[in-house]
Write a protein that holds these residues in place. Structure first.
Motif, PDB file in Angstrom:
ATOM      1  N   LEU A 175       0.932  -1.398   0.254  1.00 21.51           N
ATOM      2  CA  LEU A 175      -0.510  -0.122  -0.102  1.00 21.51           C
ATOM      3  C   LEU A 175       1.071   0.744  -0.197  1.00 21.51           C
ATOM      4  CD1 LEU A 175      -2.202  -1.082   3.126  1.00 21.51           C
ATOM      5  CD2 LEU A 175      -3.101  -0.808  -0.034  1.00 21.51           C
ATOM      6  N   LEU A 176       0.118   2.251  -0.143  1.00 20.58           N
ATOM      7  CA  LEU A 176       0.984   3.527  -0.102  1.00 20.58           C
ATOM      8  C   LEU A 176       0.185   4.460   0.779  1.00 20.58           C
ATOM      9  CD1 LEU A 176       2.393   6.026  -1.052  1.00 20.58           C
ATOM     10  CD2 LEU A 176       0.230   6.983  -2.065  1.00 20.58           C
ATOM     11  N   TYR A 177       1.061   4.754   2.205  1.00 22.06           N
ATOM     12  CA  TYR A 177       0.679   5.546   3.378  1.00 22.06           C
ATOM     13  C   TYR A 177       1.397   6.375   2.567  1.00 22.06           C
ATOM     14  CZ  TYR A 177       0.640   0.989   5.777  1.00 22.06           C
ATOM     15  OH  TYR A 177       0.607  -1.055   6.328  1.00 22.06           O
ATOM     16  N   TYR A 178       0.682   8.084   3.520  1.00 25.04           N
ATOM     17  CA  TYR A 178       0.169   9.343   3.249  1.00 25.04           C
ATOM     18  C   TYR A 178       0.532   9.776   4.350  1.00 25.04           C
ATOM     19  CZ  TYR A 178      -4.198   9.369   2.363  1.00 25.04           C
ATOM     20  OH  TYR A 178      -5.821   9.584   2.003  1.00 25.04           O
ATOM     21  N   ASN A 179       0.502  10.766   4.994  1.00 24.50           N
ATOM     22  CA  ASN A 179       0.763  11.530   5.978  1.00 24.50           C
ATOM     23  C   ASN A 179      -0.587  12.831   5.875  1.00 24.50           C
ATOM     24  OD1 ASN A 179       0.258  13.996   7.876  1.00 24.50           O
ATOM     25  ND2 ASN A 179       2.814  12.595   8.596  1.00 24.50           N
ATOM     26  N   LYS A 180      -1.349  12.669   6.195  1.00 20.28           N
ATOM     27  CA  LYS A 180      -2.980  13.611   6.075  1.00 20.28           C
ATOM     28  C   LYS A 180      -2.029  14.659   6.633  1.00 20.28           C
ATOM     29  CE  LYS A 180      -6.570  10.725   5.850  1.00 20.28           C
ATOM     30  NZ  LYS A 180      -7.829   9.909   6.289  1.00 20.28           N
ATOM     31  N   GLY A 320      -3.087   7.982   6.442  1.00 18.01           N
ATOM     32  CA  GLY A 320      -3.865   7.251   5.009  1.00 18.01           C
ATOM     33  C   GLY A 320      -3.234   6.183   4.434  1.00 18.01           C
ATOM     34  N   VAL A 321      -4.235   5.476   3.696  1.00 18.04           N
ATOM     35  CA  VAL A 321      -3.339   4.117   2.722  1.00 18.04           C
ATOM     36  C   VAL A 321      -4.689   4.420   1.780  1.00 18.04           C
ATOM     37  CG1 VAL A 321      -2.440   2.847   4.875  1.00 18.04           C
ATOM     38  CG2 VAL A 321      -4.317   2.517   4.190  1.00 18.04           C
ATOM     39  N   ALA A 322      -3.679   4.293   1.050  1.00 17.84           N
ATOM     40  CA  ALA A 322      -4.066   4.040  -0.526  1.00 17.84           C
ATOM     41  C   ALA A 322      -3.630   2.677  -1.442  1.00 17.84           C
ATOM     42  CB  ALA A 322      -4.301   5.439  -1.031  1.00 17.84           C
TER      43      ALA A 322
END
Length: 467
Positions: A175-180, A320-322
């Motif tokens: 997955l792609l993890y990202y800092n909201k 979040g994850v995408a």
């Protein structure tokens, strides 16, 4: 079938448990502490003629505790009813290496009854004479679960020539993890994460921060290794294969095909956009901690790290994850399955073999898979697990896990980690070359040609030596 597989694949070497997310992807998820297996060491001696079976696994820390708990729960329920006791034994990072040792010595009596085998290790165990495939056991009938209960991608992950070798157990995806918070800070919509590599590059250029001439905050961190690359290759078009013979699943893999079909060049061309931002970190030092502390705004990691990131970031976690960004917006292949399976070994005692099969069926049951998924962050392989109230509640309160499930549901089962015979050697080539490329020290053509030529040289040398 076991004998046929043994003849076909007798030349296969053992592989390390993790070269890449059946490989790679989960390897660094492990806690360094060893788990306490004492809870499984006490048998109910009031029951006569107990059949004891040994289960070798490679999970440590929290995941190790959860793995031991599967055995403990079995012992307290099905095992107690049927007079079976499972002894759970941690064997370090590589169960396959231990199996190779006893196999080379023809020491069948010291095989485990059940072994946790990662995807990259399947080719090695297929040549081991004591192996009994899961399909062989299903063929006997009277199974408590059905193959139809299992996610198709998970079944395919552990198949060779359409025969299921191991039972899916601890599985994940990428997955792609990202800092909201970082997204909002630079004007990016935290509910619209990047869906392609081009969009990933654009976001990276906005998220990176400089202090003087040095990067103070990276936009993205991920080391591209064999497993990561196989996802970017496999996801192209309807689906794509990393090597010939469907990536080694319909016959022995003799070459990589991502050079001749253009998929590697297409991926590198897109990834170069990311490299040119200057905000991409191509090596992994402490990726969990660096993402959790904001040193990098995005990271590409296994689903099984969701709980780890929550633990590091605490109650204020806002990430979040995408889905893994696509090479091209029109790609439909999706992602592969990472993680491991449970394999059976026949030590000449039919009672033990049948007892081991009882344990494996239990471990793949909806209830056991739901509990294990909730405890570890792995994706439940049994589709009926998602109908259970506890799983529904878990997914409602932790929607990140639902993203992983949705991504797998949208993926073609043919997108899988390759059975490439010498994964550790190919991983080293890909990892080192992509680190050079990611640092701007190799061009697209240089990286492409080196990866293709060196991988094929290694495969050709292996096949010549082992014909």
């Amino acid at each position: 079938m076991k004998k046929l597989l043994s003849l076909i694949l007798t030349a296969l070497l053992t592989v390390s448990m993790f070269v890449g997310c059946s490989s790679n992807n989960d390897a660094s998820d492990k806690d360094v502490s060893k788990n306490d297996t004492s809870k499984n060491d006490e048998k109910d001696t009031s029951t006569k003629d107990i059949i004891e079976i040994e289960f070798w696994h490679s999970a440590s820390g929290v995941k190790g505790e959860a793995t031991d708990q599967v055995a403990a729960d079995f012992n307290a329920t099905v095992g107690k009813e049927k007079g079976i006791f499972v002894k759970s034994v941690y064997q370090g990072n590589d169960v396959v290496a231990k199996l190779k040792t006893v196999s080379q010595a023809n020491d069948v009596k010291n095989f485990p009854d059940v072994g946790q085998i990662y995807g990259s290790g399947i080719p090695a165990v297929m040549k081991m004479d004591p192996l009994v495939t899961v399909d062989e056991m299903f063929a006997k009938g009277d199974a408590s679960i059905s193959k139809n209960d299992l996610h198709p991608s998970f079944v395919r992950a552990f198949e060779y020539k359409n025969e299921m070798i191991g039972m899916p157990f601890n599985n994940s995806t990428i997955l792609l993890y990202y800092n909201k918070d970082h997204f909002e800070e630079v004007g990016l919509d935290p509910e619209q994460p990047p869906t392609t590599i081009a969009e990933l590059a654009s976001a990276t250029s906005k998220l990176m921060k400089l202090k003087g001439n040095k990067v103070d905050r990276y936009g993205l961190n991920v080391a591209i290794r064999r497993y990561q690359l196989s996802n970017f290759i496999g996801g192209q078009g309807e689906y794509n294969f990393y090597g010939d013979n469907e990536g080694g699943r319909t016959g022995q893999m003799t070459k990589v095909t991502f050079g001749e079909d253009g998929s590697l060049k297409k991926y590198l061309t897109e990834w170069d956009k990311l490299v040119k931002t200057g905000g991409y970190k191509p090596i992994e030092d402490n990726i969990n901690e660096e993402f959790a502390t904001g040193i990098c705004s995005m990271a590409i990691m296994s689903t099984s790290r969701i709980s780890t990131i929550h633990g590091l970031m605490g109650e204020d976690a806002n990430f979040g994850v995408a889905y893994l960004p696509k090479v091209d917006a029109a790609d439909k292949g999706g992602v592969s399955v990472g993680g491991g399976s449970l394999c059976l070994f026949d030590k000449g005692d039919s009672d033990k073999l049948n007892a081991a099969w009882e344990f494996i069926q239990y471990a793949a049951s909806p209830e056991a898979q739901a509990k294990y998924s909730i405890a570890t962050g792995y994706v439940a392989a049994n589709l009926k697990a998602y109908d259970l109230p506890e799983m529904k509640s878990h997914l409602e309160s932790h929607p990140e896990y639902q993203v992983a499930i949705n991504q797998l549901n949208a993926s073609n089962p043919n997108v899988q980690e390759p059975f490439d015979l010498i994964p550790w050697e190919l991983d080293a080539i890909i990892k080192d070359t992509m680190a050079e490329f990611g640092s701007g020290n190799k061009t697209i053509d240089e990286a492409h040609d080196y990866i293709v030529e060196e991988c094929n040289k290694k495969l050709a040398a292996y096949n010549r030596a082992n014909n």
